[in-house]
Write an enzyme that holds these catalytic residues in place. Structure first.
Site, PDB file in Angstrom:
ATOM      1  N   ARG A  61      43.359  11.116  17.212  1.00 54.72           N
ATOM      2  CA  ARG A  61      43.380  10.019  16.235  1.00 54.72           C
ATOM      3  C   ARG A  61      42.104  10.074  15.388  1.00 54.72           C
ATOM      4  O   ARG A  61      42.128   9.880  14.179  1.00 54.72           O
ATOM      5  CB  ARG A  61      43.506   8.648  16.920  1.00 54.72           C
ATOM      6  CG  ARG A  61      43.242   7.497  15.962  1.00 54.72           C
ATOM      7  CD  ARG A  61      43.752   6.139  16.435  1.00 54.72           C
ATOM      8  NE  ARG A  61      43.597   5.890  17.838  1.00 54.72           N
ATOM      9  CZ  ARG A  61      42.440   5.607  18.453  1.00 54.72           C
ATOM     10  NH1 ARG A  61      41.314   5.531  17.761  1.00 54.72           N
ATOM     11  NH2 ARG A  61      42.410   5.398  19.746  1.00 54.72           N
ATOM     12  N   TYR A 114      54.039   0.583  -8.182  1.00 51.59           N
ATOM     13  CA  TYR A 114      55.101   1.010  -7.265  1.00 51.59           C
ATOM     14  C   TYR A 114      55.485  -0.203  -6.400  1.00 51.59           C
ATOM     15  O   TYR A 114      54.616  -0.917  -5.896  1.00 51.59           O
ATOM     16  CB  TYR A 114      54.592   2.176  -6.412  1.00 51.59           C
ATOM     17  CG  TYR A 114      55.439   2.423  -5.194  1.00 51.59           C
ATOM     18  CD1 TYR A 114      56.782   2.750  -5.318  1.00 51.59           C
ATOM     19  CD2 TYR A 114      54.915   2.299  -3.912  1.00 51.59           C
ATOM     20  CE1 TYR A 114      57.577   2.949  -4.208  1.00 51.59           C
ATOM     21  CE2 TYR A 114      55.708   2.504  -2.793  1.00 51.59           C
ATOM     22  CZ  TYR A 114      57.037   2.821  -2.942  1.00 51.59           C
ATOM     23  OH  TYR A 114      57.816   3.003  -1.831  1.00 51.59           O
ATOM     24  N   ASP A 187      45.656   5.373  -8.002  1.00 52.00           N
ATOM     25  CA  ASP A 187      46.775   6.028  -7.325  1.00 52.00           C
ATOM     26  C   ASP A 187      47.170   7.220  -8.205  1.00 52.00           C
ATOM     27  O   ASP A 187      47.730   7.050  -9.284  1.00 52.00           O
ATOM     28  CB  ASP A 187      47.927   5.032  -7.157  1.00 52.00           C
ATOM     29  CG  ASP A 187      49.107   5.625  -6.385  1.00 52.00           C
ATOM     30  OD1 ASP A 187      49.294   6.862  -6.443  1.00 52.00           O
ATOM     31  OD2 ASP A 187      49.851   4.863  -5.752  1.00 52.00           O
ATOM     32  N   LYS A 212      54.810  13.140  -2.175  1.00 54.55           N
ATOM     33  CA  LYS A 212      55.325  13.493  -3.486  1.00 54.55           C
ATOM     34  C   LYS A 212      54.837  14.900  -3.876  1.00 54.55           C
ATOM     35  O   LYS A 212      55.115  15.850  -3.185  1.00 54.55           O
ATOM     36  CB  LYS A 212      54.940  12.412  -4.492  1.00 54.55           C
ATOM     37  CG  LYS A 212      55.246  10.981  -3.984  1.00 54.55           C
ATOM     38  CD  LYS A 212      56.718  10.759  -3.802  1.00 54.55           C
ATOM     39  CE  LYS A 212      57.151   9.475  -3.097  1.00 54.55           C
ATOM     40  NZ  LYS A 212      56.255   8.490  -2.620  1.00 54.55           N
TER      41      LYS A 212
HETATM   42  C1  LIG Z   1      52.895   5.821  -6.887  1.00 50.52           C
HETATM   43  C2  LIG Z   1      53.164   5.651  -5.425  1.00 50.52           C
HETATM   44  N1  LIG Z   1      52.182   5.233  -4.620  1.00 50.52           N
HETATM   45  C3  LIG Z   1      52.373   5.056  -3.295  1.00 50.52           C
HETATM   46  C4  LIG Z   1      53.595   5.280  -2.714  1.00 50.52           C
HETATM   47  C5  LIG Z   1      53.779   5.026  -1.238  1.00 50.52           C
HETATM   48  O1  LIG Z   1      53.776   6.216  -0.527  1.00 50.52           O
HETATM   49  P1  LIG Z   1      54.606   6.492   0.828  1.00 50.52           P
HETATM   50  O2  LIG Z   1      56.056   6.347   0.497  1.00 50.52           O
HETATM   51  O3  LIG Z   1      54.194   7.883   1.193  1.00 50.52           O
HETATM   52  O4  LIG Z   1      54.153   5.470   1.834  1.00 50.52           O
HETATM   53  C6  LIG Z   1      54.648   5.739  -3.504  1.00 50.52           C
HETATM   54  C7  LIG Z   1      55.977   6.001  -2.906  1.00 50.52           C
HETATM   55  O5  LIG Z   1      56.978   6.146  -3.581  1.00 50.52           O
HETATM   56  C8  LIG Z   1      54.426   5.919  -4.897  1.00 50.52           C
HETATM   57  O6  LIG Z   1      55.408   6.328  -5.729  1.00 50.52           O
END
Ligand SMILES: Cc1ncc(COP(=O)(O)O)c(C=O)c1O
Length: 392
Positions: A61, A114, A187, A212
């Site tokens: 961890r 998101y 992000d 992604k």
């Molecule tokens: C721009 C963005 N940030 C964060 C996330 C969250 O990531 P995760 O689905 O890996 O938890 C997503 C998921 O679609 C996203 O598109």
């Protein structure tokens, strides 16, 4: 590497992006010469006497060598001081929020964040006592006005945003956040470190859903934080271990394998997205094409300054309203109807009913006639033919 944290990667890696993507974070194994990091499927590590840790490893961890390789690689690609890999993007986000904020604090978030990020702030962190205000991140003055001096600890930005592809001026937003004593969090999931490196533009932390483009093959869920400075890195490291939402070794290995080809994949994603945009523009069933590469896009100039290219996500609105948008999603064949984005295969989705259903009825609601494409790296002609068929 001198320790298991991969710290200071940027000082040792002056090489180009693709070279860093392939080599940073790992030296061939000294015992076997393995050129790719092994999957260290172990929960714990033998100590040479009490407290005699080998290479700093104690318990997986806290740190695991496969995860270390991924974290070192991400730090080098984002030109950060240190990176941290998590079980998902949202796990990374939650850990960062807990590392930087306390009950009573406040954050500014994108008004088209998101949906899962919004839900985290709205339903989880708010109950803990963290306030949030949505603001359009493409409007620097609106972001400044949403800041509560003394209370706002983070300005949270996605650029391009999901799914409206709005562009935030990272350098200007860093100035606004820092003036108020807040940190700028970007992000960078949509752009990936290949197209944009927010830390070099003044951001303090980069967030990724590595699910992604970083992973890139739709075969692993993961998240990451990359930080610019050591002090913040220490706070994040403490919370990563204390909360424990870490990436497992198999997931770390898959994500690292994906990162090695990020540059070539992103170039093809961008090539194909440009073809798709060209096709959709002027199509009689299409009311609006949203892509930062278009000169008419409100964020085009800023995107051209801070991004290498404009990415693989294309959103568009249809003339026939929600029913037509749903029908197009269902008729597409090469574009698979599915959530998520950033993988090699093309995906199509209806944000209002799918990824962004959690923001329905809020200020963040998305148009019902909107379709989001994650343009993959298949043969471009096949993608265009599929959309032609789906649009009827
Ligand atoms: C721009 C963005 N940030 C964060 C996330 C969250 O990531 P995760 O689905 O890996 O938890 C997503 C998921 O679609 C996203 O598109």
């Amino acid at each position: 590497m001198t320790d298991h944290h991969g710290q200071g990667q940027q000082h040792r890696h002056k090489s180009g992006f693709e070279t860093r993507a392939i080599h940073a974070g790992y030296e061939p194994d000294p015992t076997t010469g393995a050129v790719i990091p092994p999957i260290y499927a172990t929960s714990t590590f033998k100590q040479d006497g009490v407290g005699g840790l080998r290479g700093g490893y104690e318990y997986s961890r806290s740190a695991n060598p496969t995860r270390t390789a991924l974290e070192g690689n991400l730090a080098a690609l984002e030109e950060g001081e240190r990176a941290f890999a998590f079980a998902s993007g949202l796990a990374a986000e939650h850990t960062l929020i807990r590392a930087l904020c306390r009950p009573g604090d406040h954050v500014v978030i994108p008004d088209d964040a998101y949906g899962g990020t919004f839900r985290l702030f709205d339903k989880v962190e708010q109950a803990w006592g963290l306030g949030h205000s949505p603001a359009p991140i493409s409007d620097v003055d609106a972001v400044r006005a949403a800041i509560r001096p003394g209370e706002t600890k983070m300005v949270w930005v996605e650029t391009p945003t999901n799914p409206m592809l709005n562009i935030g001026d990272i350098e200007a937003l860093a100035g606004v956040a820092h003036e108020a004593g807040a940190q700028l969090v970007v992000d960078n999931t949509f752009a990936s470190p290949y197209l944009q490196q927010p830390l070099t533009l003044g951001a303090d932390v980069v967030v990724h859903s590595t699910t992604k483009y970083c992973g890139g093959h739709s075969d692993v869920v993961g998240g990451a934080l990359v930080v610019r400075e050591l002090e913040l890195a220490e706070q994040v490291a403490f919370h990563q271990n204390a909360i424990g939402a870490v990436a497992g070794p198999f997931d770390a290995w898959l994500t690292l394998r994906g990162l090695k080809t990020l540059g070539v994949r992103m170039d093809r994603h961008c090539d194909n997205a440009e073809r798709v945009v060209e096709f959709l523009t002027g199509h009689p069933a299409v009311a609006e094409v949203i892509y930062p590469g278009l000169e008419g896009h409100s964020g085009h100039e800023i995107a051209s300054r801070q991004m290498k290219r404009y990415g693989g996500i294309v959103s568009f609105r249809v003339t026939g309203g929600e029913s037509q948008a749903l029908a197009v999603c269902e008729r597409a064949e090469v574009f698979t109807l599915a959530e998520s984005l950033g993988g090699i295969e093309s995906l199509i989705e209806h944000p209002g009913r799918m990824t962004h259903a959690s923001v329905a009825g809020t200020d963040l609601e998305v148009p019902a006639d909107l379709i989001r494409l994650s343009v993959g790296i298949e043969t471009a002609d096949d993608l265009v033919a599929d959309l032609d068929h789906a649009l009827g």
